[in-house]
Design a protein around this motif. Sequence first.
Motif, PDB file in Angstrom:
ATOM      1  N   GLY A  35      48.007   9.937   7.727  1.00 60.03           N
ATOM      2  CA  GLY A  35      47.459  10.940   8.633  1.00 60.03           C
ATOM      3  C   GLY A  35      46.603  11.994   7.945  1.00 60.03           C
ATOM      4  N   TYR A  36      46.470  11.903   6.637  1.00 58.87           N
ATOM      5  CA  TYR A  36      45.672  12.873   5.874  1.00 58.87           C
ATOM      6  C   TYR A  36      44.355  12.207   5.514  1.00 58.87           C
ATOM      7  CZ  TYR A  36      45.149  16.996   2.906  1.00 58.87           C
ATOM      8  OH  TYR A  36      44.736  18.190   2.358  1.00 58.87           O
ATOM      9  N   ASP A  37      43.291  12.607   6.194  1.00 57.87           N
ATOM     10  CA  ASP A  37      41.988  11.953   6.022  1.00 57.87           C
ATOM     11  C   ASP A  37      41.190  12.635   4.912  1.00 57.87           C
ATOM     12  OD1 ASP A  37      39.890  10.244   6.514  1.00 57.87           O
ATOM     13  OD2 ASP A  37      39.085  11.453   8.163  1.00 57.87           O
ATOM     14  N   VAL A  38      40.999  11.943   3.809  1.00 58.34           N
ATOM     15  CA  VAL A  38      40.301  12.495   2.655  1.00 58.34           C
ATOM     16  C   VAL A  38      39.211  11.531   2.208  1.00 58.34           C
ATOM     17  CG1 VAL A  38      40.567  13.182   0.246  1.00 58.34           C
ATOM     18  CG2 VAL A  38      42.354  13.728   1.864  1.00 58.34           C
ATOM     19  N   ASP A  39      38.050  12.079   1.919  1.00 52.88           N
ATOM     20  CA  ASP A  39      36.958  11.293   1.344  1.00 52.88           C
ATOM     21  C   ASP A  39      36.921  11.590  -0.155  1.00 52.88           C
ATOM     22  OD1 ASP A  39      34.663   9.893   0.743  1.00 52.88           O
ATOM     23  OD2 ASP A  39      33.314  11.377   1.634  1.00 52.88           O
ATOM     24  N   PRO A  40      37.425  10.670  -0.987  1.00 46.91           N
ATOM     25  CA  PRO A  40      37.486  10.934  -2.430  1.00 46.91           C
ATOM     26  C   PRO A  40      36.119  11.251  -3.052  1.00 46.91           C
ATOM     27  CG  PRO A  40      38.776   8.987  -1.885  1.00 46.91           C
ATOM     28  CD  PRO A  40      38.014   9.378  -0.652  1.00 46.91           C
ATOM     29  N   ALA A  41      35.064  10.621  -2.576  1.00 43.74           N
ATOM     30  CA  ALA A  41      33.729  10.901  -3.119  1.00 43.74           C
ATOM     31  C   ALA A  41      33.329  12.350  -2.853  1.00 43.74           C
ATOM     32  CB  ALA A  41      32.708   9.946  -2.523  1.00 43.74           C
ATOM     33  N   SER A  42      33.601  12.820  -1.655  1.00 45.44           N
ATOM     34  CA  SER A  42      33.294  14.206  -1.309  1.00 45.44           C
ATOM     35  C   SER A  42      34.106  15.181  -2.153  1.00 45.44           C
ATOM     36  CB  SER A  42      33.574  14.430   0.179  1.00 45.44           C
ATOM     37  OG  SER A  42      33.368  15.777   0.517  1.00 45.44           O
ATOM     38  N   GLU A  43      35.355  14.843  -2.379  1.00 44.14           N
ATOM     39  CA  GLU A  43      36.210  15.713  -3.196  1.00 44.14           C
ATOM     40  C   GLU A  43      35.724  15.755  -4.645  1.00 44.14           C
ATOM     41  OE1 GLU A  43      38.361  17.736  -1.853  1.00 44.14           O
ATOM     42  OE2 GLU A  43      38.052  16.807   0.100  1.00 44.14           O
ATOM     43  N   MET A  44      35.245  14.627  -5.164  1.00 43.33           N
ATOM     44  CA  MET A  44      34.726  14.611  -6.531  1.00 43.33           C
ATOM     45  C   MET A  44      33.449  15.439  -6.653  1.00 43.33           C
ATOM     46  SD  MET A  44      36.859  13.285  -8.465  1.00 43.33           S
ATOM     47  CE  MET A  44      35.839  13.385  -9.916  1.00 43.33           C
ATOM     48  N   ILE A  45      32.646  15.433  -5.609  1.00 40.85           N
ATOM     49  CA  ILE A  45      31.450  16.291  -5.607  1.00 40.85           C
ATOM     50  C   ILE A  45      31.874  17.747  -5.638  1.00 40.85           C
ATOM     51  CG2 ILE A  45      29.488  17.061  -4.207  1.00 40.85           C
ATOM     52  CD1 ILE A  45      29.193  14.097  -3.345  1.00 40.85           C
ATOM     53  N   ASP A  46      32.905  18.100  -4.865  1.00 43.12           N
ATOM     54  CA  ASP A  46      33.430  19.470  -4.887  1.00 43.12           C
ATOM     55  C   ASP A  46      33.942  19.841  -6.276  1.00 43.12           C
ATOM     56  OD1 ASP A  46      32.803  20.066  -2.284  1.00 43.12           O
ATOM     57  OD2 ASP A  46      34.834  19.775  -1.506  1.00 43.12           O
ATOM     58  N   VAL A  47      34.612  18.903  -6.948  1.00 41.89           N
ATOM     59  CA  VAL A  47      35.125  19.154  -8.294  1.00 41.89           C
ATOM     60  C   VAL A  47      33.965  19.443  -9.258  1.00 41.89           C
ATOM     61  CG1 VAL A  47      36.229  18.066 -10.290  1.00 41.89           C
ATOM     62  CG2 VAL A  47      37.283  17.887  -8.034  1.00 41.89           C
ATOM     63  N   MET A  48      32.930  18.616  -9.206  1.00 38.73           N
ATOM     64  CA  MET A  48      31.794  18.798 -10.117  1.00 38.73           C
ATOM     65  C   MET A  48      31.041  20.097  -9.822  1.00 38.73           C
ATOM     66  SD  MET A  48      30.320  14.943 -10.677  1.00 38.73           S
ATOM     67  CE  MET A  48      30.264  14.482  -8.946  1.00 38.73           C
ATOM     68  N   THR A  49      30.896  20.421  -8.542  1.00 37.09           N
ATOM     69  CA  THR A  49      30.208  21.647  -8.168  1.00 37.09           C
ATOM     70  C   THR A  49      31.015  22.870  -8.589  1.00 37.09           C
ATOM     71  OG1 THR A  49      29.248  20.478  -6.280  1.00 37.09           O
ATOM     72  CG2 THR A  49      29.123  22.869  -6.244  1.00 37.09           C
ATOM     73  N   ALA A  50      32.328  22.806  -8.426  1.00 42.69           N
ATOM     74  CA  ALA A  50      33.187  23.912  -8.846  1.00 42.69           C
ATOM     75  C   ALA A  50      33.117  24.105 -10.357  1.00 42.69           C
ATOM     76  CB  ALA A  50      34.630  23.664  -8.406  1.00 42.69           C
ATOM     77  N   GLU A  51      33.065  22.992 -11.085  1.00 43.56           N
ATOM     78  CA  GLU A  51      32.957  23.070 -12.551  1.00 43.56           C
ATOM     79  C   GLU A  51      31.658  23.769 -12.958  1.00 43.56           C
ATOM     80  OE1 GLU A  51      33.030  20.109 -16.420  1.00 43.56           O
ATOM     81  OE2 GLU A  51      32.556  19.276 -14.460  1.00 43.56           O
ATOM     82  N   GLN A  52      30.558  23.411 -12.324  1.00 43.29           N
ATOM     83  CA  GLN A  52      29.273  24.024 -12.647  1.00 43.29           C
ATOM     84  C   GLN A  52      29.256  25.505 -12.259  1.00 43.29           C
ATOM     85  OE1 GLN A  52      26.420  21.541 -10.652  1.00 43.29           O
ATOM     86  NE2 GLN A  52      26.510  19.954 -12.228  1.00 43.29           N
ATOM     87  N   GLY A  53      29.837  25.828 -11.113  1.00 43.96           N
ATOM     88  CA  GLY A  53      29.909  27.220 -10.677  1.00 43.96           C
ATOM     89  C   GLY A  53      30.751  28.063 -11.614  1.00 43.96           C
ATOM     90  N   PHE A  54      31.875  27.495 -12.065  1.00 44.79           N
ATOM     91  CA  PHE A  54      32.728  28.214 -12.999  1.00 44.79           C
ATOM     92  C   PHE A  54      31.981  28.455 -14.308  1.00 44.79           C
ATOM     93  CE2 PHE A  54      35.899  28.889 -16.224  1.00 44.79           C
ATOM     94  CZ  PHE A  54      36.876  29.633 -15.586  1.00 44.79           C
ATOM     95  N   ALA A  55      31.308  27.418 -14.812  1.00 48.63           N
ATOM     96  CA  ALA A  55      30.571  27.552 -16.068  1.00 48.63           C
ATOM     97  C   ALA A  55      29.461  28.601 -15.960  1.00 48.63           C
ATOM     98  CB  ALA A  55      29.986  26.204 -16.485  1.00 48.63           C
ATOM     99  N   ALA A  56      28.777  28.647 -14.838  1.00 48.52           N
ATOM    100  CA  ALA A  56      27.718  29.638 -14.645  1.00 48.52           C
ATOM    101  C   ALA A  56      28.291  31.054 -14.650  1.00 48.52           C
ATOM    102  CB  ALA A  56      26.979  29.367 -13.336  1.00 48.52           C
ATOM    103  N   ASN A  57      29.409  31.244 -13.964  1.00 44.58           N
ATOM    104  CA  ASN A  57      30.038  32.562 -13.940  1.00 44.58           C
ATOM    105  C   ASN A  57      30.590  32.947 -15.309  1.00 44.58           C
ATOM    106  OD1 ASN A  57      30.069  33.820 -11.167  1.00 44.58           O
ATOM    107  ND2 ASN A  57      30.727  31.746 -10.684  1.00 44.58           N
ATOM    108  N   ALA A  58      31.102  31.973 -16.040  1.00 42.60           N
ATOM    109  CA  ALA A  58      31.598  32.241 -17.392  1.00 42.60           C
ATOM    110  C   ALA A  58      30.448  32.665 -18.311  1.00 42.60           C
ATOM    111  CB  ALA A  58      32.309  31.013 -17.951  1.00 42.60           C
ATOM    112  N   ALA A  59      29.293  32.052 -18.144  1.00 43.62           N
ATOM    113  CA  ALA A  59      28.126  32.426 -18.949  1.00 43.62           C
ATOM    114  C   ALA A  59      27.698  33.860 -18.656  1.00 43.62           C
ATOM    115  CB  ALA A  59      26.973  31.457 -18.691  1.00 43.62           C
ATOM    116  N   VAL A  60      27.734  34.250 -17.392  1.00 40.27           N
ATOM    117  CA  VAL A  60      27.397  35.630 -17.023  1.00 40.27           C
ATOM    118  C   VAL A  60      28.404  36.583 -17.647  1.00 40.27           C
ATOM    119  CG1 VAL A  60      27.254  37.271 -15.105  1.00 40.27           C
ATOM    120  CG2 VAL A  60      26.208  35.009 -14.895  1.00 40.27           C
ATOM    121  N   PHE A  61      29.686  36.230 -17.588  1.00 41.30           N
ATOM    122  CA  PHE A  61      30.714  37.080 -18.175  1.00 41.30           C
ATOM    123  C   PHE A  61      30.496  37.228 -19.682  1.00 41.30           C
ATOM    124  CE2 PHE A  61      34.770  38.047 -20.106  1.00 41.30           C
ATOM    125  CZ  PHE A  61      35.241  39.075 -19.300  1.00 41.30           C
TER     126      PHE A  61
END
Length: 69
Positions: A35-61
């Motif tokens: 009953g839990y509908d998950v698209d693994p490809a979409s979640e992996m895109i979220d993971v990669m985007t979050a990683e890039q966002g974190f790295a960008a913020n870390a660079a600013v810091f």
Amino acid sequence: MTISAAMSISVSGMQTQSQRLNTAAQNVANTSTPGYDVDPASEMIDVMTAEQGFAANAAVFETGADMWD
């Protein structure tokens, strides 16, 4: 904008991206839950985007910390 304000904003951004990564990880962990509908490809895109966002913020810091010195 002050250096401390920029550093504070980047910390907030890193916290947001960490939460985003946590949410994606929980979704992937629940992939086989009935009953839990998950698209693994979409979640992996979220993971990669979050990683890039974190790295960008870390660079600013880091830049703010260098300027603080």
